[in-house]
Write a protein that holds these residues in place. Structure first.
Motif, mmCIF file in Angstrom:
data_model
loop_
_atom_site.group_PDB
_atom_site.id
_atom_site.type_symbol
_atom_site.label_atom_id
_atom_site.label_comp_id
_atom_site.label_asym_id
_atom_site.label_seq_id
_atom_site.Cartn_x
_atom_site.Cartn_y
_atom_site.Cartn_z
ATOM 1 N N UNK A 1 -2.411 11.707 -7.862
ATOM 2 C CA UNK A 1 -2.828 12.143 -6.521
ATOM 3 C C UNK A 1 -2.755 10.967 -5.542
ATOM 4 N N UNK A 2 -3.166 9.788 -6.010
ATOM 5 C CA UNK A 2 -3.162 8.607 -5.136
ATOM 6 C C UNK A 2 -1.760 8.027 -4.949
ATOM 7 N N UNK A 3 -0.915 8.148 -5.968
ATOM 8 C CA UNK A 3 0.408 7.510 -5.881
ATOM 9 C C UNK A 3 1.479 8.392 -5.239
ATOM 10 N N UNK A 4 1.274 9.705 -5.245
ATOM 11 C CA UNK A 4 2.301 10.611 -4.716
ATOM 12 C C UNK A 4 2.683 10.300 -3.261
ATOM 13 N N UNK A 5 1.713 10.051 -2.374
ATOM 14 C CA UNK A 5 2.107 9.743 -0.983
ATOM 15 C C UNK A 5 2.978 8.483 -0.893
ATOM 16 N N UNK A 6 2.725 7.525 -1.762
ATOM 17 C CA UNK A 6 3.531 6.300 -1.772
ATOM 18 C C UNK A 6 4.921 6.607 -2.317
ATOM 19 N N UNK B 1 0.838 -3.511 2.927
ATOM 20 C CA UNK B 1 -0.510 -2.988 2.681
ATOM 21 C C UNK B 1 -0.966 -2.060 3.813
ATOM 22 N N UNK B 2 -0.787 -2.442 5.086
ATOM 23 C CA UNK B 2 -1.148 -1.492 6.145
ATOM 24 C C UNK B 2 -0.383 -0.175 6.025
ATOM 25 N N UNK B 3 0.866 -0.249 5.594
ATOM 26 C CA UNK B 3 1.668 0.954 5.407
ATOM 27 C C UNK B 3 1.091 1.860 4.329
ATOM 28 N N UNK B 4 0.664 1.272 3.223
ATOM 29 C CA UNK B 4 0.048 2.076 2.156
ATOM 30 C C UNK B 4 -1.256 2.683 2.656
ATOM 31 N N UNK B 5 -2.041 1.886 3.356
ATOM 32 C CA UNK B 5 -3.312 2.407 3.889
ATOM 33 C C UNK B 5 -3.049 3.607 4.797
ATOM 34 N N UNK B 6 -2.025 3.496 5.639
ATOM 35 C CA UNK B 6 -1.680 4.580 6.545
ATOM 36 C C UNK B 6 -1.298 5.835 5.762
ATOM 37 N N UNK B 7 -0.429 5.660 4.774
ATOM 38 C CA UNK B 7 0.017 6.801 3.962
ATOM 39 C C UNK B 7 -1.178 7.484 3.300
ATOM 40 N N UNK C 1 -4.393 7.302 4.087
ATOM 41 C CA UNK C 1 -5.413 7.852 4.992
ATOM 42 C C UNK C 1 -4.992 9.219 5.526
ATOM 43 N N UNK C 2 -3.682 9.515 5.466
ATOM 44 C CA UNK C 2 -3.188 10.827 5.921
ATOM 45 C C UNK C 2 -3.031 11.823 4.777
ATOM 46 N N UNK C 3 -3.234 11.358 3.529
ATOM 47 C CA UNK C 3 -2.941 12.215 2.376
ATOM 48 C C UNK C 3 -4.111 13.151 2.075
ATOM 49 N N UNK C 4 -3.802 14.395 1.653
ATOM 50 C CA UNK C 4 -4.869 15.336 1.324
ATOM 51 C C UNK C 4 -5.625 14.899 0.061
#
Lengths: 348, 348
Positions: free
Chosen positions: A138-143, A266-272, A274-277
């Motif tokens: 669940x956490x890695x899918x957005x990345x 890192x900011x990019x991952x945080x962004x991804x 923070x928008x993920x369900x």
């Protein structure tokens, strides 16, 4: 669906996950016309509460599933092996929380945020992945979606409730005995059915489930194989070390990943994230904000923090992923699969 | 050396590591002519026992080190910063257990099984590495020697005694409060001097020592930088995630490595480790034999097990490394440095 909802059976209604299943159906207002709590002969006759009503738990048999539309199984692999096909034969869709069918080709293995569409290929049985797998994918899918995923190395910090109510009792009892300077007598953990049992209180046991020929535990192989199946990528490299801790509920995971494409930071991952369900970002080192098992207990989301770039690998990152193993790791994900089935018009 | 041995001072004699230093000097028959236990003003006046004799702890000052030949420091970085140079000025060799001088170029950072020869370059101060570093490099050095070492990814499972006696007390007190259903009030862990304190009992805290600008904790950077220095390889890739657990004593580590050369397998690693000094192999999955923190407490060796090949990387392996963080991780390694100094003719 009747006017009021679906006829739902819970197999293993008196277990740690079963209790959470019943609570989650109520809490998320799953459309339930009737609830049938099922268990072993031993626990039959107990009462459970659902929406303010007392319901008597019945012994699970093949005939129990007459008229049932959705059957949520969480009573051990052998019960699922025996009864899930019986439920399907009688027209129910089964969401199975054990490992019995997870790797079967015609059984979708689903985390709705990741691969909800796989539900369309079901043949009656849908598998709920292993608790430690669910929170990680669940956490890695957005990345993965944004930058591809090449490699995962995970070390887990898993709670005892994953091993059932007896394991929770053993942990607390042992803790008290040790604090009071008394002798302990381990009988449940790491694996109740295995030969040896070890102290869990004030300890860390690098064994969850039984060992396989190749030196990995079954829990580790579950994480490795299920992740590839859910993420539809057999070339994804996944290695797991699974460790049981004296934590009641809440699995934590130290996860190293390598992504495929350049340009992630890192900011990019945080962004991804923070928008993920279903994901809550908790990542503010300067204020000591990071996920903790103690804080995740009772929460639906997967919590992610400690996100940092590997200092040697440009495409490597480290994360700390925490979730309630009885909720997102089990009951919640099963109920979410139920909602997805409704949404996709698959539950009739 | 006098006829009876050396004049030895212990700075921080009343702390968790200090107590182990005194016990280890006695237990391993280190040639001690006189023992001078030193502490802060607050703890001065306390009594310690050494070889059946009661000795009064004195306040550590610059003058304390007159006539001292070997000074073992374990009283925090600021004390070492202030007093280690004073001890050296008065002719003592300092073995410092804090991080104050570890990365200084003219300070050897030594694990005797790995880089004893570095002692020859000392300028008065020798640094004892961080607890979590020592056990890892001790276990990996035999593999590195045989096949080279390219990469290390480690996730730790660290005991509270690494944070001192107050942390141990907090863990047990909190555990009891939680078992009894009482309120808890965290005040020590994860880092006594940091802003926030969190529950350690029945939890896992992904913070040891304070956070640095790059998102890593100082503990993680210590493991990464010290490993390169001890192993004399700045190109070695090392990444660490350090986590505090409710374990009294005994650090565990989930370690992934990639070696440089072909031809290594699990039996080969077992063979290398079974012949290595200070290592005990505990690796028999079929009989559930693997290292446990609870079993390592009070033992001198580093215990290694769960050795298995990565299923995707031919040169990748996973290991589970456990040691008593107060002994091999601190006091024992310091005393072993003392023995090495004698062996190399460096302690006069």
């Amino acid at each position: 669906m009747t006017q009021q909802g679906y006829h739902v059976a819970i197999v293993g209604a008196t277990g740690a996950v079963g209790e959470q299943l019943i609570d989650t159906l109520d809490r998320l207002d799953f459309p339930v016309a009737s609830l049938l709590p099922l268990s072993s002969k031993r626990s039959a006759g107990k009462k459970i509460m659902f929406k303010g009503e007392e319901i008597t738990v019945q012994e699970a048999t093949a005939e129990s599933f007459e008229g049932i539309q959705l059957a949520l199984f969480s009573a051990g692999g052998s019960i699922s092996q025996a009864l899930a096909p019986e439920a399907v034969k009688r027209g129910a869709i089964v969401v199975d929380n054990t490992s019995a069918f997870r790797m079967d080709e015609d059984v979708p293995l689903v985390v709705p945020e990741v691969n909800e569409e796989d539900l369309k290929n079901h043949s009656g049985i849908i598998a709920n992945p292993n608790c430690s797998t669910i929170q990680m994918v669940a956490a890695l899918e957005p990345i993965k979606k944004a930058k591809g995923l090449k490699k995962i190395i995970v070390s887990t910090y898993q709670a005892v409730s994953g091993a059932g109510v007896k394991a929770i009792d053993e942990m607390y009892e042992q803790s008290q005995q040790i604090v009071e300077g008394k002798e302990i007598n381990p009988q449940v953990l790491p694996v109740s059915g295995d030969k040896n049992h070890y102290q869990i209180a004030f300890n860390a046991i690098p064994q969850i489930d039984v060992f396989q020929e190749n030196g990995y535990t079954f829990e580790e192989l579950k994480m490795m194989n299920e992740t590839k199946k859910i993420m539809h990528d057999n070339s994804l490299k996944v290695a797991a070390t699974c460790v049981r801790l004296p934590v009641e509920t809440g699995h934590s995971e130290s996860v190293y990943i390598e992504v495929e494409q350049d340009g992630l930071d890192v900011p990019g991952i945080r962004q991804l994230l923070s928008e993920a369900p279903g994901i809550t970002l908790q990542d503010d080192p300067s204020n000591q904000v990071y996920p903790l098992a103690s804080a995740a207990k009772g929460k639906d989301d997967v919590f992610v923090g400690r996100i940092r770039r590997d200092l040697d690998e440009e495409k490597g990152f480290h994360l700390w992923i925490v979730a309630d193993n009885l909720l997102k790791g089990a009951a919640l994900n099963s109920v979410q699969i139920g909602f997805s089935l409704i949404k996709l018009g698959l539950l009739k």
